[in-house]
Scaffold this motif. Structure first.
Motif, PDB file in Angstrom:
ATOM      1  N   MET A   1       0.828  -1.012  -0.121  1.00 52.57           N
ATOM      2  CA  MET A   1       0.009  -0.087   0.027  1.00 52.57           C
ATOM      3  C   MET A   1       1.055   1.263   0.016  1.00 52.57           C
ATOM      4  SD  MET A   1      -2.715  -0.893   2.929  1.00 52.57           S
ATOM      5  CE  MET A   1      -1.324  -1.009   4.474  1.00 52.57           C
ATOM      6  N   GLU A   2       0.292   2.416  -0.289  1.00 49.51           N
ATOM      7  CA  GLU A   2       0.930   3.676  -0.013  1.00 49.51           C
ATOM      8  C   GLU A   2       0.735   4.058   1.399  1.00 49.51           C
ATOM      9  OE1 GLU A   2      -0.167   6.356  -3.442  1.00 49.51           O
ATOM     10  OE2 GLU A   2       1.750   5.672  -4.199  1.00 49.51           O
ATOM     11  N   ILE A   3       1.333   4.449   2.448  1.00 46.69           N
ATOM     12  CA  ILE A   3       1.104   4.883   3.714  1.00 46.69           C
ATOM     13  C   ILE A   3       1.111   6.272   3.768  1.00 46.69           C
ATOM     14  CG2 ILE A   3       1.614   4.514   6.058  1.00 46.69           C
ATOM     15  CD1 ILE A   3       0.824   1.790   4.929  1.00 46.69           C
ATOM     16  N   TYR A   4       0.205   7.231   3.999  1.00 46.05           N
ATOM     17  CA  TYR A   4       0.154   8.378   4.168  1.00 46.05           C
ATOM     18  C   TYR A   4      -0.158   8.903   5.791  1.00 46.05           C
ATOM     19  CZ  TYR A   4      -0.149   8.350  -0.764  1.00 46.05           C
ATOM     20  OH  TYR A   4      -0.138   8.352  -2.085  1.00 46.05           O
ATOM     21  N   ARG A   5       0.506  10.244   6.253  1.00 45.06           N
ATOM     22  CA  ARG A   5       0.072  10.649   7.280  1.00 45.06           C
ATOM     23  C   ARG A   5      -0.914  11.676   7.296  1.00 45.06           C
ATOM     24  NH1 ARG A   5       5.101  11.893  10.058  1.00 45.06           N
ATOM     25  NH2 ARG A   5       4.679  10.346  11.336  1.00 45.06           N
ATOM     26  N   PRO A   6      -2.228  11.697   7.512  1.00 40.62           N
ATOM     27  CA  PRO A   6      -2.986  12.621   7.168  1.00 40.62           C
ATOM     28  C   PRO A   6      -2.617  13.930   7.552  1.00 40.62           C
ATOM     29  CG  PRO A   6      -3.940  11.198   9.059  1.00 40.62           C
ATOM     30  CD  PRO A   6      -2.608  10.787   8.444  1.00 40.62           C
ATOM     31  N   HIS A   7      -3.238  15.153   7.090  1.00 43.99           N
ATOM     32  CA  HIS A   7      -3.046  16.372   7.461  1.00 43.99           C
ATOM     33  C   HIS A   7      -4.004  16.547   8.424  1.00 43.99           C
ATOM     34  CE1 HIS A   7      -6.971  17.402   5.483  1.00 43.99           C
ATOM     35  NE2 HIS A   7      -6.747  18.602   6.097  1.00 43.99           N
ATOM     36  N   LYS A   8      -3.716  17.500   9.506  1.00 42.16           N
ATOM     37  CA  LYS A   8      -4.885  17.874  10.685  1.00 42.16           C
ATOM     38  C   LYS A   8      -5.791  18.492  10.171  1.00 42.16           C
ATOM     39  CE  LYS A   8      -1.714  17.211  14.511  1.00 42.16           C
ATOM     40  NZ  LYS A   8      -0.513  16.791  13.962  1.00 42.16           N
ATOM     41  N   ALA A   9      -7.022  18.290   9.952  1.00 46.99           N
ATOM     42  CA  ALA A   9      -8.138  19.019   9.416  1.00 46.99           C
ATOM     43  C   ALA A   9      -8.052  20.212  10.047  1.00 46.99           C
ATOM     44  CB  ALA A   9      -9.532  18.265   9.446  1.00 46.99           C
ATOM     45  N   TYR A  10      -8.482  21.423   9.206  1.00 45.60           N
ATOM     46  CA  TYR A  10      -8.476  22.751   9.696  1.00 45.60           C
ATOM     47  C   TYR A  10      -9.961  23.095  10.183  1.00 45.60           C
ATOM     48  CZ  TYR A  10      -4.149  23.502   6.493  1.00 45.60           C
ATOM     49  OH  TYR A  10      -3.214  23.130   5.887  1.00 45.60           O
ATOM     50  N   PRO A  11      -9.951  24.029  11.209  1.00 44.76           N
ATOM     51  CA  PRO A  11     -11.434  24.312  11.838  1.00 44.76           C
ATOM     52  C   PRO A  11     -12.349  24.795  10.740  1.00 44.76           C
ATOM     53  CG  PRO A  11      -9.762  25.258  13.210  1.00 44.76           C
ATOM     54  CD  PRO A  11      -8.688  24.574  11.977  1.00 44.76           C
TER      55      PRO A  11
END
Length: 422
Positions: free
Chosen positions: A47-57
């Motif tokens: 798989m491709e492993i990604y660290r998600p961005h922290k969703a903005y308010p």
């Protein structure tokens, strides 16, 4: 032969470090256990492993009210005694406690589902997995059932930018009430929830007669079940209903919530599914070859949650796993047999054949036949967006997303999982 599915998998080690409290059944640590089991079986290499961005308010406020998001951002365990009225207003307390890094926890799991939806929209993967997501009870302006931000609604809103019809399927033991409520009045989203329904069982909604309203009438489907349902009964009902739904609704994309509290032996559950039975639902949905976003959800016996979501990751990768669990950081949780599979239990199935036949006939003969008379919502064209015009607070550029891909060696460094140097 179709080409091999491209699978994107989202994970941030920090999501498993938060602590709801000493007697709280929700243990985000289960996500670390799942991830290490995935690594120990070497599934990350497929798989491709990604660290998600922290969703903005501002992203969270695409569904939730701005004042609720702002309060989640501001409240801390040290200051909560100053906000008794707001805590009551937003339903924060025993089930949904205020804990350290609460808002960052929400940003990470919601960011994972939003990023997963965007990669699917941009055809950068065929299947996207965010086991940290699936918190389906959160409402527009209140927390509910251990859920604060409804990442599923946010993901569906993202998918609706590119797809005329989204199918949401939920196999958590609890009714997917927050998602159903958000889309109860629209035909653009079909919600299908298989869940325990009965006196005093949370959240108390999800009767078979709840079918949506206005434009959304007949676009909410509820399959209320009783204690002890087993693999054979559950998967037969699941396959017949979902096959009919896909055939009649013709979705462009599917989002599947895989709450593991429907497994036998769950701390809060009362169903009798084995991991194979639960995973059979994932396998069946995958066969439609539609873009697929898969999330976690409930699940309160940690080692079984980790087993289940690891098996389902392997199902999505078309990979068979040996039953003996390989050495990993959490190996002792899987004692004494160190095996991947769990069996169903010797438990009475209170779902009689006549009851299940009634549910099936009600849904297929009453609700779904209306599609013969209703026009399926039309496909539509999406205008091309100029990346330069997009608000950076609302959309992460592809360049920024690509920078978040993990190097394989980062995942062999134990504690370094949690470093933010990707």
């Amino acid at each position: 032969m179709p080409s091999k599915d491209r699978v994107a998998y989202f994970y941030d080690g920090d999501v498993g470090n938060v602590y709801f409290g000493p007697n709280h059944p929700m243990k985000p640590h289960r996500l670390c256990m799942t991830h290490h089991l995935v690594l120990s079986y070497e599934l990350h290499k497929k798989m491709e492993i990604y660290r998600p961005h922290k969703a903005y308010p501002v992203e969270l406020a695409q569904f939730h009210t701005a004042d609720y998001v702002e309060f989640l951002h501001r409240i801390t365990p040290d200051t909560q005694h100053l906000f008794a009225n707001e805590l009551a207003q937003y339903n924060l307390g025993e089930d949904c406690p205020v804990f350290e890094n609460l808002f960052e926890f929400c940003q990470i799991y919601a960011g994972g589902t939003i990023d997963a939806a965007r990669r699917l929209n941009n055809q950068l993967c065929d299947i996207a997995i965010n086991w940290a997501g699936g918190l389906h009870h959160a409402k527009k302006c209140e927390a509910s059932g251990f859920c604060y931000i409804n990442d599923l609604v946010l993901g569906i809103l993202e998918l609706l930018k590119y797809h005329a019809r989204v199918l949401y399927i939920d196999i958590d033991i609890h009714h997917g009430d927050g998602v159903e409520e958000a889309f109860y009045f629209t035909d653009r989203v079909m919600t299908v929830s298989f869940h325990k329904y009965g006196d005093l069982f949370f959240p108390g909604t999800g009767d078979v007669k709840e079918i949506g309203e206005r434009e959304g009438k007949y676009y909410a489907i509820n399959i209320p079940l009783k204690d002890g349902i087993d693999d054979a009964s559950f998967t037969r009902l699941f396959k017949t209903i979902i096959a009919k739904v896909v055939e009649t609704y013709i979705p462009g994309v599917i989002i599947l919530q895989c709450g593991a509290d429907s497994l036998a032996g769950d701390r809060l559950g009362c169903f009798n599914l084995s991991i194979e039975g639960h995973a059979e639902c994932v396998k069946f949905v995958k066969k439609f070859n539609l873009p697929l976003l898969v999330t976690g959800g409930g699940g309160y016996t940690k080692e079984n949650v980790a087993r289940c979501w690891t098996v389902e990751t392997s199902v999505l990768l078309d990979t068979e796993l040996p039953n003996e669990i390989p050495e990993n950081e959490y190996i002792n949780y899987f004692a004494p047999d160190y095996s991947l599979k769990i069996q169903s239990r010797n438990m009475e199935n209170l779902n009689s054949k006549s009851y299940l036949r009634y549910i099936y006939i009600y849904i297929t003969s009453f609700a779904l036949t209306f599609y013969n008379f209703l026009q399926v919502p039309p496909d539509f064209y999406i205008p091309d967006f100029d990346d330069d015009e997009l608000n950076p607070d609302e959309r992460v550029s592809q360049h920024a997303q690509d920078k978040q891909i993990q190097r394989e060696d980062e995942y062999y460094a134990g504690e370094n999982d949690n470093d933010h140097n990707a």
